[in-house]
Design a protein around this motif. Structure first.
Motif, mmCIF file in Angstrom:
data_model
loop_
_atom_site.group_PDB
_atom_site.id
_atom_site.type_symbol
_atom_site.label_atom_id
_atom_site.label_comp_id
_atom_site.label_asym_id
_atom_site.label_seq_id
_atom_site.Cartn_x
_atom_site.Cartn_y
_atom_site.Cartn_z
ATOM 1 N N ILE A 37 33.906 1.633 7.826
ATOM 2 C CA ILE A 37 34.416 2.582 8.304
ATOM 3 C C ILE A 37 33.900 3.911 8.709
ATOM 4 N N PHE A 38 32.816 4.430 7.681
ATOM 5 C CA PHE A 38 32.072 5.257 8.000
ATOM 6 C C PHE A 38 30.977 5.283 9.131
ATOM 7 N N ARG A 98 33.652 3.854 12.435
ATOM 8 C CA ARG A 98 34.781 4.837 12.553
ATOM 9 C C ARG A 98 36.076 3.964 12.936
ATOM 10 N N LYS A 101 39.265 4.996 17.417
ATOM 11 C CA LYS A 101 38.253 5.313 16.450
ATOM 12 C C LYS A 101 38.965 6.423 15.353
ATOM 13 N N LEU A 102 38.576 6.373 14.125
ATOM 14 C CA LEU A 102 39.054 7.530 13.388
ATOM 15 C C LEU A 102 38.645 8.889 13.637
ATOM 16 N N GLN A 143 40.182 9.981 16.539
ATOM 17 C CA GLN A 143 40.490 10.035 17.671
ATOM 18 C C GLN A 143 41.921 10.273 18.143
#
Ligand code: G3P
Length: 199
Positions: free
Chosen positions: A132-133, A136, A192-193, A195
């Motif tokens: 995830i890092f 994302r 994406k994270l 967003q």
């Protein structure tokens, strides 16, 4: 008989949709009509922000932990805690109180897997968080976690055989629940994270 009662209790517990409730309380909206439409922590983050998302994530994980402990407390059958955890995940995904429209079950699955098989979940969790890092994509990390945990249960050994096949079934159901995410990942349209989306 006791196993059936435990599973019903776990299902009713899992059916408490914290993303739905918190979105109703904080913003008076139905979370399922916003963002990705999913009643889960990721969509809560997208629609409501970090604080509510952390609350939803924590409470959904606790649901899974509690369901497994219901099994440990009230049954001596080794398979019952896992079955109770699965019932909580079913409740989360198809909640009886909210028209059977729930989430994808990942946070509750984290609680279930971590309680039943801590080290395999930890290893899978580290890889999922790293993914995830780097990418994302929370959905990709979720998929990596649900698939890798049963794989690590198998590879590390020492767990009941039922954990491998029940974990595999959970992984298959989770991938199916994420089928729209998979399509978006493949087509390059997954959000994406961090967003922002139209609400
Ligand atoms: O577990 C849910 C997450 O993996 C994806 O959520 O809202 O992006 O569909 P969402």
């Amino acid at each position: 008989m006791i196993a059936i009662l435990i599973c019903i209790a776990a299902y009713l517990l899992g059916s408490v949709s914290f993303s739905y409730l918190i979105a109703r309380i904080v913003k008076k909206i139905d979370i399922r009509d916003h963002g990705s439409g999913n009643a889960g922590a990721t969509n809560t983050l997208r629609v409501l922000g970090t604080g509510p998302a952390i609350a939803v994530l924590s409470l959904d994980v606790v649901k899974g932990i509690l369901a497994v402990w219901l099994g440990y407390w009230f049954s001596s059958e080794p398979i019952v805690p896992f079955l109770a955890g699965i019932c909580a995940i079913i409740g989360h995904n198809w909640p009886v109180y909210f028209g059977f429209r729930g989430g994808k079950g990942v946070a509750t699955t984290i609680g279930v897997f971590a309680t039943l098989a801590f080290l395999p979940s930890l290893y899978a969790g580290i890889i999922a968080i790293l993914s995830i890092f780097i990418t994302r994509f929370v959905s990709l990390g979720s998929l990596i976690f649900v698939v890798l945990t049963p794989a690590f249960i198998f590879l590390l050994g020492g767990y009941p055989a039922s954990y491998i096949w029940l974990g595999t079934i959970l992984a298959v159901v989770s991938v199916w629940r994420h089928r729209t995410n998979v399509k978006r990942l493949v087509s390059g349209t997954e959000s994406k994270l961090g967003q922002k989306v139209e609400q």
